[in-house]
Design an enzyme around this catalytic site. Sequence first.
Site, PDB file in Angstrom:
ATOM      1  N   HIS A  52     -27.581 -37.195 -35.035  1.00  0.00           N
ATOM      2  CA  HIS A  52     -26.807 -37.096 -33.786  1.00  0.00           C
ATOM      3  C   HIS A  52     -27.204 -35.859 -32.974  1.00  0.00           C
ATOM      4  O   HIS A  52     -27.123 -35.867 -31.751  1.00  0.00           O
ATOM      5  CB  HIS A  52     -25.305 -36.994 -34.083  1.00  0.00           C
ATOM      6  CG  HIS A  52     -24.614 -38.309 -34.259  1.00  0.00           C
ATOM      7  ND1 HIS A  52     -24.576 -39.272 -33.284  1.00  0.00           N
ATOM      8  CD2 HIS A  52     -23.898 -38.819 -35.303  1.00  0.00           C
ATOM      9  CE1 HIS A  52     -23.880 -40.317 -33.714  1.00  0.00           C
ATOM     10  NE2 HIS A  52     -23.455 -40.070 -34.943  1.00  0.00           N
ATOM     11  N   HIS A  98     -27.371 -38.938 -41.149  1.00  0.00           N
ATOM     12  CA  HIS A  98     -26.771 -39.616 -40.002  1.00  0.00           C
ATOM     13  C   HIS A  98     -26.226 -38.581 -39.003  1.00  0.00           C
ATOM     14  O   HIS A  98     -26.469 -38.681 -37.789  1.00  0.00           O
ATOM     15  CB  HIS A  98     -25.654 -40.542 -40.520  1.00  0.00           C
ATOM     16  CG  HIS A  98     -24.849 -41.229 -39.469  1.00  0.00           C
ATOM     17  ND1 HIS A  98     -24.760 -42.602 -39.371  1.00  0.00           N
ATOM     18  CD2 HIS A  98     -24.082 -40.738 -38.455  1.00  0.00           C
ATOM     19  CE1 HIS A  98     -23.974 -42.907 -38.340  1.00  0.00           C
ATOM     20  NE2 HIS A  98     -23.546 -41.803 -37.774  1.00  0.00           N
ATOM     21  N   GLU A  99     -25.498 -37.574 -39.526  1.00  0.00           N
ATOM     22  CA  GLU A  99     -24.885 -36.579 -38.631  1.00  0.00           C
ATOM     23  C   GLU A  99     -25.945 -35.704 -37.963  1.00  0.00           C
ATOM     24  O   GLU A  99     -25.845 -35.388 -36.775  1.00  0.00           O
ATOM     25  CB  GLU A  99     -23.879 -35.710 -39.390  1.00  0.00           C
ATOM     26  CG  GLU A  99     -22.688 -36.467 -39.981  1.00  0.00           C
ATOM     27  CD  GLU A  99     -22.044 -37.448 -39.038  1.00  0.00           C
ATOM     28  OE1 GLU A  99     -22.022 -37.194 -37.817  1.00  0.00           O
ATOM     29  OE2 GLU A  99     -21.571 -38.491 -39.507  1.00  0.00           O
ATOM     30  N   GLY A 116     -17.968 -38.234 -41.374  1.00  0.00           N
ATOM     31  CA  GLY A 116     -18.808 -37.193 -40.797  1.00  0.00           C
ATOM     32  C   GLY A 116     -18.603 -37.212 -39.297  1.00  0.00           C
ATOM     33  O   GLY A 116     -18.080 -38.191 -38.750  1.00  0.00           O
ATOM     34  N   GLN A 141     -20.732 -35.965 -30.482  1.00  0.00           N
ATOM     35  CA  GLN A 141     -19.760 -37.070 -30.475  1.00  0.00           C
ATOM     36  C   GLN A 141     -18.432 -36.657 -29.852  1.00  0.00           C
ATOM     37  O   GLN A 141     -17.629 -37.513 -29.484  1.00  0.00           O
ATOM     38  CB  GLN A 141     -19.505 -37.570 -31.897  1.00  0.00           C
ATOM     39  CG  GLN A 141     -20.703 -38.267 -32.514  1.00  0.00           C
ATOM     40  CD  GLN A 141     -20.337 -38.805 -33.886  1.00  0.00           C
ATOM     41  OE1 GLN A 141     -20.401 -38.080 -34.874  1.00  0.00           O
ATOM     42  NE2 GLN A 141     -19.922 -40.061 -33.946  1.00  0.00           N
ATOM     43  N   CYS A 168     -20.236 -45.745 -37.427  1.00  0.00           N
ATOM     44  CA  CYS A 168     -20.231 -44.516 -36.632  1.00  0.00           C
ATOM     45  C   CYS A 168     -19.025 -44.559 -35.705  1.00  0.00           C
ATOM     46  O   CYS A 168     -18.758 -45.597 -35.094  1.00  0.00           O
ATOM     47  CB  CYS A 168     -21.529 -44.464 -35.817  1.00  0.00           C
ATOM     48  SG  CYS A 168     -21.685 -42.988 -34.797  1.00  0.00           S
ATOM     49  N   LEU A 169     -18.315 -43.448 -35.589  1.00  0.00           N
ATOM     50  CA  LEU A 169     -17.149 -43.409 -34.701  1.00  0.00           C
ATOM     51  C   LEU A 169     -17.553 -43.633 -33.246  1.00  0.00           C
ATOM     52  O   LEU A 169     -16.724 -44.012 -32.425  1.00  0.00           O
ATOM     53  CB  LEU A 169     -16.402 -42.076 -34.847  1.00  0.00           C
ATOM     54  CG  LEU A 169     -15.720 -41.832 -36.203  1.00  0.00           C
ATOM     55  CD1 LEU A 169     -15.053 -40.463 -36.219  1.00  0.00           C
ATOM     56  CD2 LEU A 169     -14.719 -42.916 -36.544  1.00  0.00           C
TER      57      LEU A 169
HETATM   58 ZN    ZN Z   1     -22.348 -41.312 -36.137  1.00  0.00          ZN
END
Ligand code: ZN
Length: 175
Positions: free
Chosen positions: A146, A142-143, A49, A54, A100-101
Amino acid sequence: MSILKVARMGHPVLRKAARKVEPAEIKSPAFQKLVDDMIETMREYEGIGLAAPQVHEGVRLAIIGIDEGEGRTHDIRVLPVINPEVTPIGKTTAEDWEGCLSLPGLRGRVVRPDQVQVRALDRRGNRVEFDLEGFPARVAQHEIDHLDGVLFIDRMKSLETLTFIEEYSKYWTED
Ligand code: ZN
């Protein structure tokens, strides 16, 4: 298409609430390119995701990845969602690992509702509504977090399971 630079924890963009996308904006070439670039970036870094903040874009756009592969094949279906809203269905929660990236190399366990409804606009500007359960429900939450400047570590009840990947593989996995 281009691979975008991913903001890492500490960059202020990850802590700001993103703005709503105007429906008229969605069909613009710039917005469509952002969607394509985010999908490419997510695949390049093997994320499941990705949210616009991000990649340094403060807009309410996220890509939800759904792993439809079995065994070793990773067939990730991507669902871009614009101005998404997520609502838990029922009271069942589940605890699982998240990464998470923007927090490269880290994993932690997070409790979240196990079933959710997502309402959003798709990349053509059409209203969509769908239910998710299990890991995809986790990815969506989660996304969408953000977009409000929330990281998974904020959702951890305790930081005891916050783990580097190497130690995760060594001490926290069965196989
Ligand atoms: Zn993330």
